[in-house]
Design a protein around this motif. Sequence first.
Motif: not given
Length: 436
Positions: A144-155
């Motif tokens: 999982l690319d946790t540096s991706d803004p969409a993933v960060a927003a979901d966290i």
Amino acid sequence: MAAPGGVAAGGHRVTAPRLSRAALAAAGTPLPAPPVRIVHLGVGAFHRAHQAWYTHHAGDDWGIAAFTGRRAELAHRLGPQDGLFTVVERGPDADRVEIVGSIARAHRADEVERMLQLCAAPETAVITLTITEAGYHLGADGALDTSDPAVAADIAALRAGAPPATPVGRLVAGLHARARAGAGPLAVVACDNLPELAARLRDAVAELASAAGLPPVEASFVATSVDRITPHETDAAAVAAATGWHDEAAVVTEPFSDWTLCGEFPAGRPAWERAGALFVDDIVPFERRKLLLLNGGHLQLAFHGLLRGHVTIAEAVRDPACRAGLESFWDEAARTVGPGADTEHYRAALLERFENPRIEHRLAQIAVDTATKLRIRILPVIAAETAQGWDARGARAVIQRWRTAAAAGLVPDVPPARAGREESALWQTAKLFARS
Ligand SMILES: NC(=O)c1ccc[n+]([C@@H]2O[C@H](COP(=O)([O-])OP(=O)(O)OC[C@H]3O[C@@H](n4cnc5c(N)ncnc54)[C@H](O)[C@@H]3O)[C@@H](O)[C@H]2O)c1
Ligand SMILES: O=P(O)(O)OC[C@@H](O)[C@@H](O)[C@H](O)[C@H](O)CO
């Protein structure tokens, strides 16, 4: 029977009545909605032609609640039809049409609360996904690319108890809603063209949950290899002529279809084997053969074909130059797949499928998310060949043609100015592959 007519996607007026369950019942051919036991994320052309078709043909009354991906449009087309749609199996000589009834409800992706309720329902036993490769937000290493803004927003959203926006975020929320409801584990079947996707998704779910401070959840991530060439085309006029119904969600696909699965279904599943699905103990040979020969072959034909002015796979595969490029790549890819997977017959069958002149599979539809696809479908062949001391000429030519097509502005996702940079990044990855 009402005959309202309407304007089909192609813009022409149709006079056939709109397809719906009430209309079918009134016509004496009822197709009642089956009870929802499957939640699907990312309903598109492929889900309708594949998993929904298998579920319909299993014949044991399993219904799907289908959520759209990025755009709500398909929910608006399927909604008035009570989830019904026509599958047009387009053979080289003729069409075979049938109405599929397994989608019991179609929802917009942003109906997250509804999705969570369905995931938590004890009747729900399976979650399936077709959200494209990019929809998983995985990095080059498959994590999982946790540096991706969409993933960060979901966290952040999951931490705050707000609705997540990515499919993996929504899956995490759905599995947690189920755990809180005490409904027991279910099966997750991700049906996109990525290798080892079940394990990658399992790890991505665990990583996202942990980053959001949530406890781990239990689910069975079922590995699968899916296959049915389903281009983006609809044919409302032909469907109306064949069925008598106006259908705004019809899907055109090839007659061939394959579904191979490996894993546990702790809450049960439809009898998909009745529709031809295969349950195996080892998915790897099936997955590799399909991803390298079919999807890798598609990439070769897409770049080579675009450079030679072709529009569809059928046109490209009939061009002797493209065909020679394909065979050269396939010789190497077949060695990478290894013995025991009957690549010889598979290749012969693939040629027939690619040559189907009535399937308009556009090269431009295949040439998207290209860097990701090359990493998965071409680089493993270069790595395997070079590890043997061979030159991987056929697979290398695919990357070179990709670069030339990108520089000529023929590959929509790679701006010509970036083609060189993207290519060198890919060769760096190829070197890593070759060493591992
Ligand atoms: N079409 C085929 O022949 C075929 C065959 C085998 C496997 N597949 C797999 O199915 C996938 C979908 O194919 P399709 O023909 O249904 O395409 P499609 O464009 O008709 O549907 C794609 C679905 O994914 C959603 N989506 C796209 N990007 C997303 C994102 N970033 N986040 C969330 N949702 C997203 C879309 O909104 C849509 O619901 C393919 O990418 C592939 O992995 C397709
Ligand atoms: O769907 P993609 O974008 O991963 O790949 C494009 C095609 O190769 C693919 O859709 C095939 O037609 C399909 O995988 C056949 O089963």
